[in-house]
Scaffold this active site. Structure first.
Site, PDB file in Angstrom:
ATOM      1  N   ARG A  76       2.934  19.294  22.995  1.00  0.00           N
ATOM      2  CA  ARG A  76       1.406  19.342  22.279  1.00  0.00           C
ATOM      3  C   ARG A  76       1.119  20.384  21.259  1.00  0.00           C
TER       4      ARG A  76
ATOM      5  N   PHE B 248       0.112  26.300   9.905  1.00  0.00           N
ATOM      6  CA  PHE B 248      -0.969  26.946   9.641  1.00  0.00           C
ATOM      7  C   PHE B 248      -0.871  28.366   9.857  1.00  0.00           C
TER       8      PHE B 248
ATOM      9  N   THR C 104       3.832  28.232  14.378  1.00  0.00           N
ATOM     10  CA  THR C 104       4.167  26.966  15.055  1.00  0.00           C
ATOM     11  C   THR C 104       4.740  25.884  13.892  1.00  0.00           C
TER      12      THR C 104
ATOM     13  N   ARG D 104      -8.501  24.319  19.509  1.00  0.00           N
ATOM     14  CA  ARG D 104      -8.768  24.726  21.068  1.00  0.00           C
ATOM     15  C   ARG D 104      -9.227  23.835  21.824  1.00  0.00           C
TER      16      ARG D 104
ATOM     17  N   GLU E 178      -4.725  30.695  19.905  1.00  0.00           N
ATOM     18  CA  GLU E 178      -5.986  30.153  19.654  1.00  0.00           C
ATOM     19  C   GLU E 178      -7.013  30.809  20.220  1.00  0.00           C
TER      20      GLU E 178
HETATM   21  P1  TGC Z   1     -17.280  37.187  12.947  1.00  0.00           P
HETATM   22  O1  TGC Z   1     -18.284  37.971  12.073  1.00  0.00           O
HETATM   23  O2  TGC Z   1     -17.782  36.576  14.464  1.00  0.00           O
HETATM   24  O3  TGC Z   1     -17.425  35.547  12.285  1.00  0.00           O
HETATM   25  C1  TGC Z   1     -17.014  35.410  10.772  1.00  0.00           C
HETATM   26  C2  TGC Z   1     -17.619  34.117  10.388  1.00  0.00           C
HETATM   27  O4  TGC Z   1     -16.889  32.910  10.976  1.00  0.00           O
HETATM   28  C3  TGC Z   1     -18.211  32.458  12.017  1.00  0.00           C
HETATM   29  N1  TGC Z   1     -17.666  31.891  13.363  1.00  0.00           N
HETATM   30  C4  TGC Z   1     -17.171  30.746  13.641  1.00  0.00           C
HETATM   31  N2  TGC Z   1     -17.347  29.499  12.681  1.00  0.00           N
HETATM   32  C5  TGC Z   1     -16.816  28.540  13.555  1.00  0.00           C
HETATM   33  N3  TGC Z   1     -16.112  28.516  14.706  1.00  0.00           N
HETATM   34  C6  TGC Z   1     -16.064  29.721  15.315  1.00  0.00           C
HETATM   35  N4  TGC Z   1     -15.187  29.536  16.376  1.00  0.00           N
HETATM   36  C7  TGC Z   1     -16.539  30.664  14.679  1.00  0.00           C
HETATM   37  N5  TGC Z   1     -16.305  32.049  15.074  1.00  0.00           N
HETATM   38  C8  TGC Z   1     -17.115  32.570  14.390  1.00  0.00           C
HETATM   39  C9  TGC Z   1     -19.312  33.369  12.280  1.00  0.00           C
HETATM   40  O5  TGC Z   1     -20.410  32.856  12.434  1.00  0.00           O
HETATM   41  C10 TGC Z   1     -19.372  34.189  10.783  1.00  0.00           C
HETATM   42  O6  TGC Z   1     -19.697  33.378   9.717  1.00  0.00           O
HETATM   43  P2  TGC Z   1     -20.559  33.744   8.743  1.00  0.00           P
HETATM   44  O7  TGC Z   1     -21.175  32.795   7.980  1.00  0.00           O
HETATM   45  O8  TGC Z   1     -21.510  34.754   9.384  1.00  0.00           O
HETATM   46  O9  TGC Z   1     -19.542  34.737   7.701  1.00  0.00           O
HETATM   47  O10 TGC Z   1     -15.816  37.348  12.870  1.00  0.00           O
HETATM   48  P3  TGC Z   1     -15.117  38.564  13.867  1.00  0.00           P
HETATM   49  O11 TGC Z   1     -14.250  39.158  12.607  1.00  0.00           O
HETATM   50  O12 TGC Z   1     -16.061  39.392  14.504  1.00  0.00           O
HETATM   51  O13 TGC Z   1     -14.251  37.813  14.707  1.00  0.00           O
HETATM   52  C11 TGC Z   1     -14.620  36.841  15.786  1.00  0.00           C
HETATM   53  C12 TGC Z   1     -13.479  36.404  16.787  1.00  0.00           C
HETATM   54  C13 TGC Z   1     -12.859  37.656  17.447  1.00  0.00           C
HETATM   55  C14 TGC Z   1     -14.167  35.545  17.731  1.00  0.00           C
HETATM   56  C15 TGC Z   1     -12.589  35.642  15.720  1.00  0.00           C
HETATM   57  O14 TGC Z   1     -11.995  36.574  14.868  1.00  0.00           O
HETATM   58  C16 TGC Z   1     -11.767  35.062  16.771  1.00  0.00           C
HETATM   59  O15 TGC Z   1     -11.858  33.845  17.148  1.00  0.00           O
HETATM   60  N6  TGC Z   1     -10.204  35.786  16.871  1.00  0.00           N
HETATM   61  C17 TGC Z   1      -9.194  34.790  17.512  1.00  0.00           C
HETATM   62  C18 TGC Z   1      -8.070  34.711  16.499  1.00  0.00           C
HETATM   63  C19 TGC Z   1      -7.348  33.327  16.956  1.00  0.00           C
HETATM   64  O16 TGC Z   1      -7.675  32.517  17.677  1.00  0.00           O
HETATM   65  N7  TGC Z   1      -6.249  32.747  16.158  1.00  0.00           N
HETATM   66  C20 TGC Z   1      -5.670  31.928  16.371  1.00  0.00           C
HETATM   67  C21 TGC Z   1      -4.602  31.708  15.177  1.00  0.00           C
HETATM   68  S1  TGC Z   1      -4.008  30.266  15.024  1.00  0.00           S
HETATM   69  C22 TGC Z   1      -3.316  29.637  16.530  1.00  0.00           C
HETATM   70  O17 TGC Z   1      -3.060  30.412  17.541  1.00  0.00           O
HETATM   71  C23 TGC Z   1      -2.195  28.229  16.480  1.00  0.00           C
HETATM   72  S2  TGC Z   1      -1.520  28.110  17.980  1.00  0.00           S
HETATM   73  C24 TGC Z   1      -0.437  26.891  17.938  1.00  0.00           C
HETATM   74  C25 TGC Z   1      -1.368  25.540  18.553  1.00  0.00           C
HETATM   75  O18 TGC Z   1      -2.489  25.578  18.557  1.00  0.00           O
HETATM   76  O19 TGC Z   1      -0.585  25.002  19.482  1.00  0.00           O
HETATM   77  P1  FAD Z   2      -3.312  41.105  19.965  1.00  0.00           P
HETATM   78  O1  FAD Z   2      -4.381  40.723  19.084  1.00  0.00           O
HETATM   79  O2  FAD Z   2      -2.723  42.224  19.559  1.00  0.00           O
HETATM   80  O3  FAD Z   2      -3.960  41.442  21.516  1.00  0.00           O
HETATM   81  C1  FAD Z   2      -3.087  41.851  22.422  1.00  0.00           C
HETATM   82  C2  FAD Z   2      -4.000  41.882  23.703  1.00  0.00           C
HETATM   83  O4  FAD Z   2      -5.184  42.818  23.243  1.00  0.00           O
HETATM   84  C3  FAD Z   2      -4.485  40.687  24.013  1.00  0.00           C
HETATM   85  O5  FAD Z   2      -4.592  40.735  25.300  1.00  0.00           O
HETATM   86  C4  FAD Z   2      -5.990  40.560  23.609  1.00  0.00           C
HETATM   87  O6  FAD Z   2      -6.948  39.815  24.345  1.00  0.00           O
HETATM   88  C5  FAD Z   2      -6.360  42.074  23.665  1.00  0.00           C
HETATM   89  N1  FAD Z   2      -7.513  42.454  23.019  1.00  0.00           N
HETATM   90  C6  FAD Z   2      -7.281  42.726  21.534  1.00  0.00           C
HETATM   91  N2  FAD Z   2      -8.645  42.720  20.908  1.00  0.00           N
HETATM   92  C7  FAD Z   2      -9.427  43.162  22.080  1.00  0.00           C
HETATM   93  C8  FAD Z   2     -10.866  43.531  22.287  1.00  0.00           C
HETATM   94  N3  FAD Z   2     -11.580  43.496  21.249  1.00  0.00           N
HETATM   95  N4  FAD Z   2     -11.259  43.497  23.368  1.00  0.00           N
HETATM   96  C9  FAD Z   2     -10.609  43.401  24.617  1.00  0.00           C
HETATM   97  N5  FAD Z   2      -9.247  43.018  24.512  1.00  0.00           N
HETATM   98  C10 FAD Z   2      -8.782  42.967  23.329  1.00  0.00           C
HETATM   99  N6  FAD Z   2      -1.012  32.095  14.937  1.00  0.00           N
HETATM  100  C11 FAD Z   2      -1.207  31.340  13.845  1.00  0.00           C
HETATM  101  O7  FAD Z   2      -1.946  31.553  12.959  1.00  0.00           O
HETATM  102  N7  FAD Z   2      -0.536  29.973  13.678  1.00  0.00           N
HETATM  103  C12 FAD Z   2       0.232  29.464  14.707  1.00  0.00           C
HETATM  104  O8  FAD Z   2       0.799  28.268  14.539  1.00  0.00           O
HETATM  105  C13 FAD Z   2       0.409  30.166  15.842  1.00  0.00           C
HETATM  106  N8  FAD Z   2       1.116  29.604  16.732  1.00  0.00           N
HETATM  107  C14 FAD Z   2       1.763  30.638  17.844  1.00  0.00           C
HETATM  108  C15 FAD Z   2       2.644  30.340  18.518  1.00  0.00           C
HETATM  109  C16 FAD Z   2       3.047  31.056  19.785  1.00  0.00           C
HETATM  110  C17 FAD Z   2       4.209  30.836  20.468  1.00  0.00           C
HETATM  111  C18 FAD Z   2       2.289  32.323  19.870  1.00  0.00           C
HETATM  112  C19 FAD Z   2       2.836  33.353  21.063  1.00  0.00           C
HETATM  113  C20 FAD Z   2       1.135  32.554  19.124  1.00  0.00           C
HETATM  114  C21 FAD Z   2       1.106  31.915  18.007  1.00  0.00           C
HETATM  115  N9  FAD Z   2      -0.011  32.322  17.041  1.00  0.00           N
HETATM  116  C22 FAD Z   2      -0.130  31.304  15.855  1.00  0.00           C
HETATM  117  C23 FAD Z   2      -0.510  33.489  17.097  1.00  0.00           C
HETATM  118  C24 FAD Z   2      -1.823  33.831  18.084  1.00  0.00           C
HETATM  119  O9  FAD Z   2      -2.899  33.285  17.635  1.00  0.00           O
HETATM  120  C25 FAD Z   2      -1.871  35.128  18.494  1.00  0.00           C
HETATM  121  O10 FAD Z   2      -0.663  35.773  19.334  1.00  0.00           O
HETATM  122  C26 FAD Z   2      -3.293  35.610  19.260  1.00  0.00           C
HETATM  123  O11 FAD Z   2      -4.376  35.402  18.463  1.00  0.00           O
HETATM  124  C27 FAD Z   2      -3.042  36.967  19.656  1.00  0.00           C
HETATM  125  O12 FAD Z   2      -2.777  37.861  18.635  1.00  0.00           O
HETATM  126  P2  FAD Z   2      -1.792  38.941  19.095  1.00  0.00           P
HETATM  127  O13 FAD Z   2      -0.609  38.413  19.612  1.00  0.00           O
HETATM  128  O14 FAD Z   2      -1.613  39.672  17.764  1.00  0.00           O
HETATM  129  O15 FAD Z   2      -2.325  39.819  20.028  1.00  0.00           O
END
Ligand code: TGC
Ligand code: FAD
Length: 388
Positions: free
Chosen positions: A93, A132, A167, A246, A366
């Site tokens: 997936r 990505f 990924t 997500r 995510e």
């Molecule tokens: P913050 O100041 O809250 O937001 C910055 C700007 O972004 C807007 N925004 C969003 N817009 C659309 N959708 C959302 N879900 C949004 N969340 C925030 C927000 O309104 C703001 O806009 P503007 O116009 O005011 O500039 O940003 P922050 O730096 O305080 O961070 C907020 C936080 C922690 C929620 C965000 O950084 C976050 O979601 N962190 C998690 C990172 C994450 O999910 N990484 C995933 C990487 S990709 C991946 O994992 C792929 S896995 C492979 C697979 O899917 O199978």
């Molecule tokens: P950290 O951010 O270091 O977090 C470690 C722990 O601290 C977590 O439990 C977290 O929740 C906690 N924590 C952090 N900040 C806070 C806070 N403010 N308050 C409370 N708790 C907090 N990313 C991509 O961009 N593209 C991809 O294709 C992709 N694929 C992935 C595939 C795999 C198999 C994995 C494992 C990860 C992938 N990711 C990808 C990355 C993924 O999105 C990150 O691992 C995830 O966002 C968490 O970041 P981190 O691992 O650096 O953990």
């Protein structure tokens, strides 16, 4: 005996077309994926290129996008496909999520007409693979702290930095890379054959083993001015892509949970101890009933969110509710099912521990469970608690 999701008659909430799409993906999964998946997991591999072509032919890649060879299905259709794919394995997936919801969506939503025409048809057909890159070694939950830079050099852009956990990254033809510029965070399309771009496999994984995971290094990667995604401005643009992936996880994780629960039900019905099947013990029935409740509630929530998405009203906070609920409950279900299988539950002869291990990643990527909890907390209180 009633299968868990039939107890709540979830099928009655689906249209004929939705059931058809779900059944088509389920049949493909039974015939082509299930027989091989435990070997892929054991070896730590996934035949991404071959699968991309097969998924492309089925119309699964970017299936909820319009035009450019994409199937243009509803969000619910896409969600149901994710459920079936993750019932096989989270790695499968993930491959489809990253290709469709992150790589293709970023181009579809933020790309120029030329970029869309250049990349989307071949990504939809599975002739090309996309990835990505948002996360970095020191910027995971807090992507705003990314260090990858893109600087102007005449008409060109030059990118430097490292992306982690990417990924599909070792096989991808094109990477959507988010980088810091003088004007803020911007998205770029990086053909992976560009000099200075290298990908290295992330090894020693105990979770999502049937998935390609890479570290990407960008060392003076020179791109033409046209490589920037013109609409990909600010962290918000990257986060909009994450909402799409997500959403797929909201449905996908429940597929893993369903597979575990069905396996545990079958096992409990046939395995005898103390002279009766495990299923006849009250403690086992309590586990089965509790898991059926959570799976059913999760599926009803997923369908509700899918209907909101198709109506164009789904908010990021609602996606966080779904991602948090589905991943948390699916992981709890997978672990509980493992207990029902006893020692057999720790082997690859059954899918339950494989799913439990995968769900550790799905809970984390995510946006971790903690991040989505804080997103919901912010929606409820108006206070952002991410930075203390
Ligand atoms: P913050 O100041 O809250 O937001 C910055 C700007 O972004 C807007 N925004 C969003 N817009 C659309 N959708 C959302 N879900 C949004 N969340 C925030 C927000 O309104 C703001 O806009 P503007 O116009 O005011 O500039 O940003 P922050 O730096 O305080 O961070 C907020 C936080 C922690 C929620 C965000 O950084 C976050 O979601 N962190 C998690 C990172 C994450 O999910 N990484 C995933 C990487 S990709 C991946 O994992 C792929 S896995 C492979 C697979 O899917 O199978
Ligand atoms: P950290 O951010 O270091 O977090 C470690 C722990 O601290 C977590 O439990 C977290 O929740 C906690 N924590 C952090 N900040 C806070 C806070 N403010 N308050 C409370 N708790 C907090 N990313 C991509 O961009 N593209 C991809 O294709 C992709 N694929 C992935 C595939 C795999 C198999 C994995 C494992 C990860 C992938 N990711 C990808 C990355 C993924 O999105 C990150 O691992 C995830 O966002 C968490 O970041 P981190 O691992 O650096 O953990």
């Amino acid at each position: 005996m009633t299968p868990p999701l039939q107890l709540l008659a979830v099928d009655t909430l689906l249209s004929d077309e939705e059931r058809d799409i779900r059944d088509t993906v389920r049949r493909f999964a039974d015939d082509h994926l299930r027989p091989a998946v435990s070997d892929w997991f054991e070896v730590g591999t996934l035949p991404v290129r071959e699968l991309a072509k097969e998924f492309g032919a089925l119309g699964l890649l970017g299936m909820h996008l319009q035009g450019y060879g994409c199937a243009g299905t509803s969000a619910v259709d896409y969600g149901l496909a994710c459920t079936e794919l993750e019932a096989v394995d989270g790695g499968v997936r993930s491959m489809v999520s990253v290709q469709g919801s992150l790589s293709m969506y970023s181009i579809h939503r933020f790309g120029s007409d030329e970029q869309r025409a250049e990349w989307l048809p071949r990504l939809a057909a599975g002739e090309l693979v996309g990835c990505f890159g948002l996360t970095e070694p020191d910027a995971g939950s807090d992507p705003a702290s990314m260090r990858t830079t893109a600087r102007r050099d005449g008409p060109d852009w030059v990118l430097d930095g490292t992306k982690m956990w990417i990924t599909n990254g070792n096989v991808a033809d094109v990477a959507t890379v988010w980088a810091r510029t003088d004007e803020g965070i911007r998205g770029f399309l990086v053909p992976t054959g560009t000099p200075g771009f290298t990908a290295r496999p992330v090894g020693r994984k105990l979770s999502l083993r049937a998935s390609d995971t890479a570290e990407l290094v960008l060392d003076g990667v020179r791109l033409p001015g046209t490589a920037r995604l013109p609409g990909g401005n600010g962290l918000g643009a990257a986060l909009k892509c994450l909402n799409e992936a997500r959403f797929g996880i909201v449905f996908g994780a429940l597929g893993a949970a369903r597979e575990c629960l069905e396996t545990a039900l079958e096992y409990a019905g046939t395995r005898t101890q103390f002279g009766r099947p495990l299923a006849g013990f009250q403690l086992t029935q309590r586990k089965l009933a509790d898991m059926t409740l959570e799976l059913g509630k999760g599926m009803l929530l997923a369908l509700h969110l899918g209907r909101l998405k198709d109506a164009g009203t789904l908010t990021p906070e609602q996606v966080s509710v779904g991602k948090l609920n589905s991943t948390r409950e699916a992981l709890a279900i997978a672990r509980e099912c493992r207990t029902i299988l006893g020692g057999s539950g720790i082997t690859l002869d059954y899918p339950v521990l494989r799913h439990a291990l995968n769900l550790e990643t799905v809970l984390t990527y995510e946006g971790t469970a903690e991040m989505h909890t804080l997103v919901v907390g912010q929606a409820l209180t108006g206070l952002a608690a991410f930075r203390g």
